[in-house]
Design an enzyme around this catalytic site. Structure first.
Site, PDB file in Angstrom:
ATOM      1  N   TYR A 267       0.806  -1.269   0.091  1.00 47.79           N
ATOM      2  CA  TYR A 267      -0.112   0.044   0.004  1.00 47.79           C
ATOM      3  C   TYR A 267       0.873   1.254   0.046  1.00 47.79           C
ATOM      4  O   TYR A 267       0.409   2.444  -0.054  1.00 47.79           O
ATOM      5  CB  TYR A 267      -1.123   0.095   1.106  1.00 47.79           C
ATOM      6  CG  TYR A 267      -1.943  -1.011   1.200  1.00 47.79           C
ATOM      7  CD1 TYR A 267      -1.745  -2.223   1.432  1.00 47.79           C
ATOM      8  CD2 TYR A 267      -3.394  -0.781   0.825  1.00 47.79           C
ATOM      9  CE1 TYR A 267      -2.456  -3.315   1.411  1.00 47.79           C
ATOM     10  CE2 TYR A 267      -4.359  -1.667   0.811  1.00 47.79           C
ATOM     11  CZ  TYR A 267      -3.774  -2.815   0.864  1.00 47.79           C
ATOM     12  OH  TYR A 267      -4.919  -4.117   0.876  1.00 47.79           O
TER      13      TYR A 267
ATOM     14  N   ASP B 115      -5.972  -6.889   5.184  1.00 50.74           N
ATOM     15  CA  ASP B 115      -7.129  -6.318   4.362  1.00 50.74           C
ATOM     16  C   ASP B 115      -8.038  -7.581   4.012  1.00 50.74           C
ATOM     17  O   ASP B 115      -9.106  -7.637   4.245  1.00 50.74           O
ATOM     18  CB  ASP B 115      -6.662  -5.840   3.176  1.00 50.74           C
ATOM     19  CG  ASP B 115      -7.462  -5.119   2.613  1.00 50.74           C
ATOM     20  OD1 ASP B 115      -8.667  -4.846   2.768  1.00 50.74           O
ATOM     21  OD2 ASP B 115      -7.046  -4.326   1.350  1.00 50.74           O
TER      22      ASP B 115
END
Ligand code: NAP
Length: 408
Positions: free
Chosen positions: A154, A298
């Protein structure tokens, strides 16, 4: 004569958060279904705070703009004033934001996490009686996931196939003895000791404060030794060096204590990510607090949310050392926008986390009890109604009203 006090901001003093009785809290309404779930949440929170504290405490909501609403009025997806306001007021709540497509604009959600260094994404997952679930014993799920929120894939370091950057990276990797196909795109996955340790530290502190039995470090260290494997090693270092009295490793537990946990000790375990997915399906009650890297977290948090009834009731928080932003786990669900249809549960339960964070737990408890009661009465929104027999279908706003009714 009755005097009305001005709402004030939260301040940090000597490492402690001081929350005034009448407090300013910024909110971002969000895109798509955001406004529907935000209005429902606001009504529930205001009612709970009023009932729990007999009117002594109150939230004064301050709207800050982001996403489509911000772009429409300022031509900026994330205006500077929004960032400054959240930085100043410390605790905020937001609806989901859509990521503008095209033009290379980064996800606003990821940007907010990076700007405020909201390094821990905290997602509790528990079962509510009466909700339909795809597993046989959803009531065994009672977890809280601490997902590293800044690094990993990310961090936004990616290079497109056939660019000068990717060509020079491939050439550089060749000098290190690695061969990469010339038609590749390349993404970089940094995992640092600093960010890993502060995340695991937060997870262990939470386990201590909330008397949880274990913290499990989830990683893919068998394949990615110097990133995922290192995350696990650094996690054990934090436990050994900073919490030697409070924690015990699983290895020590079996080597020295025959598997019997010494009174008051928190067991530090580690599991490889793929194994963890099946562990959480077949033996979820063996896990409590989970600390993991960004991408693993996630995937895991959505999978766990599905086990207990779906994204509509999965709350979340992004927490840093000073600023915290609370938000639903799901996205904008644009096909249901402005229909007063979706489940506001995820945002309402995120607001409960916010109230707990502020120390206003009494109001949060009131909401959770009323929420449980409403679901037991089978008065639910479409997502739960379609899986329940004999349920009453409610709109977003009606579900919020039912919760408020059940608080009284
Ligand atoms: P999504 O908005 O989470 O929706 C996926 C599906 O989940 C919906 O179609 C719906 O399922 C269910 N769902 C979501 N919210 C629900 C609610 N409140 N109540 C009941 N069911 C709900 O995912 P997406 O369609 O992939 O993403 C849409 C946009 O949101 C994208 O622009 C994405 O970037 C953004 N996003 C934002 C955030 C954030 O702000 N933190 C997070 C994720 C995604 P059914 O169709 O089965 O009814």
């Amino acid at each position: 004569m009755k005097t009305t006090t001005e709402a004030q901001k939260i301040i940090h003093k000597d490492g402690k958060m001081i929350v005034p009785n009448k407090v300013l809290i910024p909110f971002i309404e969000g895109d798509g279904t955001g406004p529907d779930i935000w209005h429902a949440t606001k009504n529930v929170v205001d009612a709970a705070v009023k009932i729990a504290f007999n009117g002594e405490k109150e939230i004064s909501w301050v709207e800050v703009l982001a996403g489509q609403k911000a772009f429409d009025s300022t031509k900026d997806w994330l205006p500077k004033q929004t960032i400054e306001k959240i930085k100043d007021l410390k605790v905020a709540i937001k609806g989901p934001l859509s990521t503008p497509t095209g033009g290379g604009i980064r996800s606003l959600n990821v940007t907010l996490r990076q700007i405020f260094d909201l390094y821990a994404c905290v997602r509790p997952v528990r079962y509510f009686d009466g909700v339909s679930s795809p597993v046989k014993k959803p009531e065994l799920v009672d977890l809280i996931i601490f997902r590293e929120n800044i690094e990993d894939v990310y961090s936004g370091i990616e290079f497109k196939k056939d660019t000068k950057e990717v060509e020079s990276l491939i050439a550089f990797l060749k000098t290190l003895g690695h061969s990469v196909r010339s038609d590749s795109g390349i993404g970089i996955k940094p995992i640092s000791e600093f960010c890993s340790k502060r995340l695991v530290r937060k997870a262990i502190q939470y386990a201590i404060q909330n008397k949880k039995p274990s913290v499990t470090l989830v990683h893919k260290g068998n394949i990615q030794k110097f990133t995922e494997g290192a995350f696990c090693e650094w996690g054990y270092e934090v436990a050994n060096e900073e919490f030697p009295v409070e924690t015990i490793s699983e290895k020590e537990l079996y080597d020295k204590h025959n598997g019997k946990v010494p009174s008051g000790k928190i067991v530090i375990k580690d599991r490889i990510a793929d194994n963890m997915f099946q562990q959480l399906l077949i033996r979820p009650d063996e896990y409590s607090v989970i600390a993991t890297t960004n991408l693993n977290g996630d995937y895991l948090s959505d999978a766990c949310a599905a086990q207990v009834g779906g994204l509509g009731i999965a709350p979340g928080a992004n927490i840093g050392d000073e600023v915290a932003v609370f938000e639903a786990t799901h996205g904008t669900a644009p096909k249901y926008a402005n229909q007063d249809k979706v489940n506001p549960g995820s945002m309402i339960l995120s607001a409960v986390m916010m109230l707990d964070h502020m120390g206003w737990t009494k109001a949060g408890e009131l909401i959770v009890k009323a929420f449980e009661k409403t679901i037991m009465q089978k008065r639910v929104t479409y997502d739960l109604e379609r899986q329940m027999t004999g349920a009453t279908l409610l709109k977003t706003s009606q579900f919020a009203d039912a919760i408020i009714e059940n608080m009284k």
